[in-house]
Design an enzyme around this catalytic site. Structure first.
Site, PDB file in Angstrom:
ATOM      1  N   THR A 153      12.210  -7.689  51.766  1.00 25.44           N
ATOM      2  CA  THR A 153      12.568  -7.447  50.359  1.00 25.44           C
ATOM      3  C   THR A 153      13.541  -6.267  50.319  1.00 25.44           C
ATOM      4  O   THR A 153      14.738  -6.446  50.478  1.00 25.44           O
ATOM      5  CB  THR A 153      11.314  -7.183  49.492  1.00 25.44           C
ATOM      6  OG1 THR A 153      10.492  -6.191  50.122  1.00 25.44           O
ATOM      7  CG2 THR A 153      10.510  -8.456  49.309  1.00 25.44           C
ATOM      8  N   LYS A 179       6.932  -6.759  57.353  1.00 24.08           N
ATOM      9  CA  LYS A 179       7.920  -6.340  56.367  1.00 24.08           C
ATOM     10  C   LYS A 179       7.299  -5.261  55.500  1.00 24.08           C
ATOM     11  O   LYS A 179       6.080  -5.187  55.325  1.00 24.08           O
ATOM     12  CB  LYS A 179       8.409  -7.517  55.509  1.00 24.08           C
ATOM     13  CG  LYS A 179       7.397  -8.197  54.624  1.00 24.08           C
ATOM     14  CD  LYS A 179       7.071  -7.534  53.309  1.00 24.08           C
ATOM     15  CE  LYS A 179       8.299  -7.224  52.511  1.00 24.08           C
ATOM     16  NZ  LYS A 179       7.915  -6.511  51.219  1.00 24.08           N
ATOM     17  N   THR A 190      -1.082  -4.200  55.745  1.00 25.82           N
ATOM     18  CA  THR A 190       0.260  -3.698  55.510  1.00 25.82           C
ATOM     19  C   THR A 190       0.877  -4.506  54.386  1.00 25.82           C
ATOM     20  O   THR A 190       0.196  -5.313  53.772  1.00 25.82           O
ATOM     21  CB  THR A 190       1.098  -3.826  56.792  1.00 25.82           C
ATOM     22  OG1 THR A 190       2.413  -3.344  56.499  1.00 25.82           O
ATOM     23  CG2 THR A 190       1.192  -5.249  57.264  1.00 25.82           C
TER      24      THR A 190
END
Length: 405
Positions: A153, A179, A190
């Site tokens: 992102t 990510k 995460t």
């Protein structure tokens, strides 16, 4: 901006795991934003998820589906978090699972959905459904690198890691991607992480393994102290190597756990290094604590202090900010005279104030580095822990101020 080269080397394919990437145009036309993982029959999957009470719809659905066992597909979209979307969000996540299941001939509960992006906007289901055939036609064991880019992102670069374990003439492969760059203080996971190995591991043991690896890595990083609504970290065991890992093979289990710990930590560090606007990679290591919880409390208080983080960005050895953060961390009956603080190997504070040997020039030299360790000894026990963080730069504010622009 990011710290370090970001290079991750060759990514070994994991037998039994194929990945396809396609463009649904969720946020930007032509961007590869939809990723499908296909898992061979008999694979086991375990995972950890956000503890944020406003967890996203795909988190709720994925947790339900993974409990049913026999997962065969993972469906990931970026550009839209499908969080804060109520019952409609749950329906949308389930609809995407059902569509992929129909295309592949599996049950809807064998599909695990994941989303990341803007919170509070309806998931563009039709766009995702139109992209599914393209993602399936792209399935390949060699698509790890493309998938690492496909799940990004605000990340500035993909994050991946691959290792192999040689065991009595056999090879076990572990490859993973992650990510995340902002809204990073994982709480059980995460932002998004996917790690696969080709060993055969029963689901209960696999869950214990992912718990341990995530706790020592993704649960020790913070960019801004914000836990995402969409955190998820999945560990896949395809079994295709033919190597069986169990409690009855303790040496092999320990070796594979150590390798997983290494891969998870590498992926977690990659997130910090690519933190939004980051110019520094900082380890805050706390020792001399009465227990691990106390050490972690101090480490996070220092790592998340806006004043410490802005001083790091300015390369300013304003050590008083570190002392202030330690002092407000909530350590009961802390004897400040017993606390010692180092910047790398430079002793900056002891006996409640500036160390006699400290010079501003020595502190400034450390603070100019891209990678810094803040070492804190509380002088009250033998426990220790550590976290990794970034500085706060002008770009962090700019990125988040313009996030929905």
């Amino acid at each position: 901006m990011a710290v370090g080269s970001g290079k991750f080397g060759h990514l070994h394919p994991v037998a039994g795991v194929r990945i396809g990437i396609a463009s649904a145009g969720i946020k930007k036309v032509g961007r590869k934003d939809t990723v499908v993982f296909e898992l061979s029959e008999g694979s086991t999957v375990a995972g950890v998820f956000t503890l944020n009470s406003f967890c996203a719809a795909p988190v709720t659905v994925a947790k339900s589906h993974i409990a049913a066992g026999d997962s065969r597909y993972l469906l990931i979209n970026t550009g839209n978090a499908n969080a804060g979307t109520g019952e409609q969000g749950l329906d949308d996540a389930c609809r995407c699972c059902a569509a992929l299941a129909e295309l592949t001939g599996v049950a809807a509960k064998q599909v695990l959905p994941f989303s990341t992006g803007v919170i509070g906007e309806a998931l563009p289901v039709e766009k995702i459904l139109r992209a599914l055939p393209d993602a399936l036609s792209d399935l390949s064991e060699d698509n790890w690198s493309a998938a690492a880019s496909g799940i990004m992102t605000t990340d500035t670069r993909p994050k991946a890691c691959s290792r192999q374990l040689q065991w009595r003439g056999q090879t076990i492969t572990v490859t993973g991607i992650s990510k995340g760059a902002g809204m990073i203080k994982p709480n059980m996971a995460t932002m998004l992480g996917y790690v696969a190995c080709d060993a055969a591991i029963a689901a209960p043991l696999l869950q214990r393994m992912v718990d341990r690896s995530a706790n020592a890595s993704f649960n020790r990083i913070t960019v801004d102290g914000d836990t995402s609504t969409n955190d998820a970290c999945m560990l896949i065991a395809s079994g295709e190597s033919g190597v069986v890992v169990s409690e009855q093979t303790p040496e092999l289990l320990a070796a594979l756990q150590a390798l997983l710990d290494e891969v998870f930590l590498d992926l977690a560090h990659a997130i910090v290094r690519d933190g939004e606007g980051a110019t520094k990679f900082v380890e805050v290591a706390v020792g001399g604590a009465r227990d691990g919880a106390e050490a972690l409390k101090v480490a996070y208080t220092v790592a998340e202090s806006p004043l410490v983080k802005t001083a790091l960005f300015a390369s300013d050895p304003n050590w008083g900010r570190i002392l202030a953060a330690i002092g407000r961390a909530g350590v009961e009956q802390l004897d400040v005279n017993g606390v010692r603080v180092h910047l790398d190997e430079v002793l900056i504070a002891e006996r409640g104030g500036r160390a006699e040997s400290y010079t501003e020039a020595a502190g400034a030299a450390v603070m100019k580095q891209d990678e810094i360790t803040i070492r804190i000894d509380l002088g009250r026990g033998d426990a220790s822990d550590r976290v990794w963080t970034t500085d706060f730069s002008y770009d962090y504010v700019k990125i988040n101020a313009e996030y929905r622009s």
